[in-house]
Design an enzyme around this catalytic site. Structure first.
Site, short mmCIF file in Angstrom:
data_model
loop_
_atom_site.label_atom_id
_atom_site.label_comp_id
_atom_site.label_asym_id
_atom_site.label_seq_id
_atom_site.Cartn_x
_atom_site.Cartn_y
_atom_site.Cartn_z
N HIS A 1 -3.47 6.99 2.20
CA HIS A 1 -3.75 5.71 1.62
C HIS A 1 -5.23 5.70 2.36
CE1 HIS A 1 -4.34 1.59 1.03
NE2 HIS A 1 -3.75 1.22 2.42
N CYS B 1 0.82 -1.19 -0.03
CA CYS B 1 0.08 -0.13 0.14
C CYS B 1 0.72 1.31 0.12
CB CYS B 1 -0.94 -0.09 1.25
SG CYS B 1 -2.34 -1.42 1.25
N ASN C 1 -10.35 -0.20 0.44
CA ASN C 1 -8.73 -0.16 0.31
C ASN C 1 -8.17 -1.06 -0.92
OD1 ASN C 1 -6.08 -0.65 0.52
ND2 ASN C 1 -5.92 -1.15 2.66
#
Ligand code: COA
Length: 332
Positions: A257, A116, A287
């Site tokens: 993020h 990520c 996500n």
């Protein structure tokens, strides 16, 4: 080739998500959960999921085309394609497939894996090639199809993830619009979040045995990752801002993020950034790993909220563990 050190600017963005989406009520048909639990703990309402006939390379290429079009750059003018992903179609890398798909025949292309944090790590990698004068036009794509690796029986993790892609074009520019950055890793915390290879012994000869197997689904210690993000992300954003000689008061946007709305809120609170400056689209995507930052950037740009010259502090964090932040001005 004469190499002249130069600055850089982010001149275009694009994004793409699979058509199929699954909302929390749909997910509660698969695991024992509810819209109320997921929305209140994470802010996620729905996520997009790739089907068996969809590829990461195709998704990444759509996002890339949109970014090239905004930047008004031809695919044949791209020098480098960086694909930040942890879920390539091909373990040898998927960047070259995107290069072929785009017809970017002069570009060198390779994958970069930092989960990520991949997009932020990719942006800093791209910047090194531009600043040293080696390349002038770089296409950076963040794309992930984590639905391939999520444990769809584990309600503690499967509710969090979705599939998507985002891209930006970075170009040599007289004025350097990348103002500061900081990157960090801590492999001691690897066990908190991983997609681990697991093999079985495969004897080849009497005294040679190799390992053959596959990857295990996403394994996550949610509480540890939450703690890590809320503590480390504000620090790394402060470091990047310090390098840029700026404070949080100087930024127009905080672009984190998109892991969990509660993490976004807690980080913003620690940094004293007001909610109206915090970009969030997690409700619709979940996500999407390396894709979250360029996807949210692109949506906010296309909604007309981010204006040329706006200062953005972006931060990626996740498996590795790895985390980083970059401060840049949009376009110009
Ligand atoms: N639906 C309903 N109940 C759930 C659930 C779900 N999807 N997932 C867990 N629960 C239950 C647990 O079983 C537990 O029940 P119990 O108390 O009866 O044992 C309870 O809810 C609390 O679980 P817990 O794991 O303590 O929840 P939490 O408050 O820590 O929230 C996360 C879980 C995953 C939302 C949170 O830890 C988190 O967001 N962590 C960061 C994860 C992340 O961002 N990862 C990616 C980083 S890149």
């Amino acid at each position: 080739m004469q190499q002249v050190a130069t600055g850089l600017a982010v001149t275009g963005s694009g994004s793409a998500a699979p058509e199929t989406s699954l909302d929390n009520d749909g997910l509660s048909q698969i695991v024992d959960t509810s819209d109320e639990w997921i929305a209140s703990r994470t802010g996620i309402r729905s996520r997009h999921l790739s089907g068996p006939d969809e590829s990461l390379a195709k998704l990444g290429a759509i996002a890339a085309r949109n970014a090239l079009s905004m930047a008004q750059v031809e695919a044949t003018d791209i020098d480098l394609i960086l694909l930040a992903t942890s879920t390539p179609d091909d373990l040898f890398g998927s960047a070259c497939q995107i290069q072929a798909e785009l017809g970017a025949k002069h570009a060198v292309a390779f994958d970069l894996t930092a989960a990520c944090s991949g997009f932020v790590f990719g942006m800093i990698t791209a910047a090194q090639f531009i600043r040293t004068g080696v390349y002038r036009n770089v296409l950076l794509i963040g794309a992930d199809v984590l639905s391939r690796w999520v444990d769809w029986t584990d309600r503690r993790s499967c509710v969090l993830f979705g599939d998507g892609a985002g891209a930006v074009v970075l170009q040599a520019n007289e004025n350097d619009r990348l103002l500061g950055f900081a990157l960090q890793s801590d492999g001691c915390l690897h066990d908190c979040l991983n997609v681990q290879y697991q093999g079985k012994p495969r004897p080849l000869t009497d005294n040679i045995t190799v390992s053959q197997g596959t990857y295990q689904p996403v394994s996550m210690n949610g509480k540890e990752v939450y703690r890590f993000a809320v503590n480390r992300v504000p620090e790394v954003v402060e470091k990047a801002l310090f390098q840029a000689d700026l404070t949080t008061n100087d930024i127009d946007w905080l672009l984190l993020h998109q892991a969990n709305q509660r993490i976004l809120d807690a980080v913003a609170k620690r940094l004293k950034v007001p909610a109206e400056k915090v970009i969030s689209n997690i409700a619709n995507y979940g996500n999407t790993s390396a894709a979250t930052i360029p996807l949210a950037l692109d949506e906010t740009v296309r909604q007309g909220h981010i204006k040329p010259g706006d200062t953005i502090a972006a931060s990626g964090f996740g498996a590795g563990l790895s985390w980083g932040a970059v401060v840049f001005q949009w376009q110009r």
